[in-house]
Design a protein around this motif. Structure first.
Motif, short mmCIF file in Angstrom:
data_model
loop_
_atom_site.label_atom_id
_atom_site.label_comp_id
_atom_site.label_asym_id
_atom_site.label_seq_id
_atom_site.Cartn_x
_atom_site.Cartn_y
_atom_site.Cartn_z
N GLU A 158 0.82 -1.21 0.00
CA GLU A 158 0.00 0.00 0.00
C GLU A 158 0.86 1.27 0.00
OE1 GLU A 158 -2.66 -0.40 3.32
OE2 GLU A 158 -3.91 -1.87 2.29
N LEU A 159 1.88 1.25 -0.87
CA LEU A 159 2.77 2.40 -1.01
C LEU A 159 2.30 3.29 -2.16
CD1 LEU A 159 6.14 0.46 -0.62
CD2 LEU A 159 5.17 2.09 1.02
N PRO A 160 2.72 4.55 -2.19
CA PRO A 160 2.30 5.45 -3.26
C PRO A 160 2.73 4.95 -4.64
CG PRO A 160 3.25 6.70 -1.44
CD PRO A 160 3.50 5.26 -1.14
N HIS A 161 1.91 5.24 -5.63
CA HIS A 161 2.16 4.80 -7.02
C HIS A 161 3.49 5.34 -7.53
CE1 HIS A 161 1.47 3.98 -11.27
NE2 HIS A 161 1.80 5.23 -11.51
N LYS A 162 4.17 4.52 -8.33
CA LYS A 162 5.38 4.93 -9.02
C LYS A 162 5.24 4.63 -10.50
CE LYS A 162 7.99 6.33 -5.55
NZ LYS A 162 8.56 7.70 -5.46
#
Length: 220
Positions: free
Chosen positions: A32-36
């Motif tokens: 659930e990490l920010p989009h890259k």
């Protein structure tokens, strides 16, 4: 005169970008990490997996250990359906270099067991005098330790050794180790980052390596 070659693996010898990008994206989703973007994800190909989390998210409290764990779980699952292959000209060029008596080695950020498995699959593991993986050293790329380990154990001279890779960390590693360096433009690294890492050579095709050594090695 170039006498020996140290090659990166992913993005240099073999095209594994598809499964690696899928694995990075799955890891980001699962944690659930920010989009890259794809370009941002590609920037960690060449970095040891146990250092990749912080590299990709330097401003967040991301556990490298957890990122590596989730990455490896996803990779083991996704690689089963992958169709990776050597880049054009790689096998023929390596065979020519080997037959001519040049020293060949591999320095990769991939784990040694996985690296050996891929090289075995290509039928070329025995072509290399030494194979260094991420878990073969204390410090990974861009630290020069992988190259210095090869130079020390094989008795190679850095001035006669060419480090070949597709990422800026490969070139920085080779430069710091006192070797000549060659960036390949068809892999994962951007042209801008490769130029900024100041390689001695840049080539568009792997077989172009054969043209870099004007004086052929004499086999005694």
């Amino acid at each position: 005169m170039i006498m020996n070659y140290i090659f990166d693996f992913d993005g240099t010898l073999m095209d594994t970008s598809g499964v690696i990008l899928s694995t990075i994206k799955a890891t980001i989703r699962d944690m659930e990490l920010p989009h890259k973007t794809d370009e941002e994800c590609r920037s960690i190909i060449g970095i040891r997996t146990d250092e990749a989390g912080k590299y990709l998210y330097p401003d967040l409290d991301v556990s490298n250990k957890e990122f590596a764990r989730v990455f490896r779980e996803n990779y083991d699952r996704l690689k089963k359906g992958a169709h990776e292959k050597a880049f054009p000209g790689v096998l023929d060029t390596l065979e020519q270099l080997r037959a001519a008596g040049y020293g060949l080695a591999v320095a990769s950020s991939r784990r040694l067991a996985s690296l050996n498995e891929y090289l075995d699959g290509l039928g070329i593991k025995g072509w290399f005098e030494m194979i260094v993986g991420a878990d073969s050293v204390t410090k990974g790329k861009p630290n020069p330790e992988p190259v210095l380990k090869i130079l020390s154990e094989l008795g190679w001279n850095g001035e006669n050794t060419l480090v070949v890779g597709d990422a800026d960390v490969d070139i920085m590693m080779g430069n710091t180790a006192g070797c000549r360096t060659c960036a390949v433009t068809y892999g994962n690294g951007s042209l801008e980052s490769l130029r900024e890492s100041t390689p001695d050579y840049m080539i568009d095709n792997f077989s172009d390596i054969l043209g870099l050594n004007v004086i052929k090695k004499i086999i005694l």
